[in-house]
Enzyme design. Sequence first.
Site: not given
Length: 307
Positions: A119, A121, A123
């Site tokens: 993953e 990310d 955010e």
Amino acid sequence: MKASLFPRGSKMERSAILSAAFLVGVIVTTPFSRAADLKGSFDDNFSKSCPAKNFKTSEDGQIWHLSLDEDAGCGFMTKEKYRFGWFSMKLKLVGGDSAGVVTAYYMCSENAAGPERDEVDIEFLGNRTGQPYVIQTNVYKNGTGGREMRHSLWFDPTEDFHTYSILWNNHQLVWFVDAVAVRVYKNANYSNNFFPNEKAMYLFSSIWNADDWATRGGLEKTDWKKAPFVSSYKEFKAEGCKWEDPYPACVATTTEHWWDQYAAWHLNDDQKLDYAWVQRNLVIYDYCKDTQRYPELPQECWLSPWA
């Protein structure tokens, strides 16, 4: 940032210009211009997961609004998965009191909740009214993360759309905000094997409640009286190796794999200058400097982003 904005000169001259850009929120274009918009409608390219009331579009279908209320959030993912490429989206984030709310834009392999997942990310961590937005980035390899960095932004991301992009190849991951490289994560064949370069990933975005950790470590809770919280999206661009089972040859979305050529393996000189300014002025947290959490720093922390 655009090279024309920052003529070469003394460090103090450049610092002054960059500081001015920080104050006024200069909006710039992406550093690579070859990525093209996906063809077709939203439903042609994405699958969404939320109640109908939590997903709206503009009349022409080109702007997508995801909302969070006390009942549900919303998310979507690409129907295609990719291994390496350039991925970009314009977002306008939740305005006002958004404490506890997280808007996420990320890449993830198929085993999204399992121990095998990779993953990458981005955010956006909500805030109390008037407090600065924070952008958190992270990397997971085989279900393990812990590679967080947090940055402040040099503009208000709730007032207009800004471009957030990820460049991913076998040599580096680079996160860009409005063409400015804010984070570089290099692959140097670490003995800890902590670089996500083996699994294809889908692109996701979502808005959800994370008031147990997102704002001041969970001290600030979501105020549901302010709901619904709405993040808006447009102009998703993807150019990379489309994955075709089983393990494929690269099927690029254009004839040139520019995102995996030598020029994309390193930051160029202008990107290095902007990146250095970001490191001096906008970094709030860097796991590589957290010796309490990591008495022995992970191996990748010793590698220069210029490598």
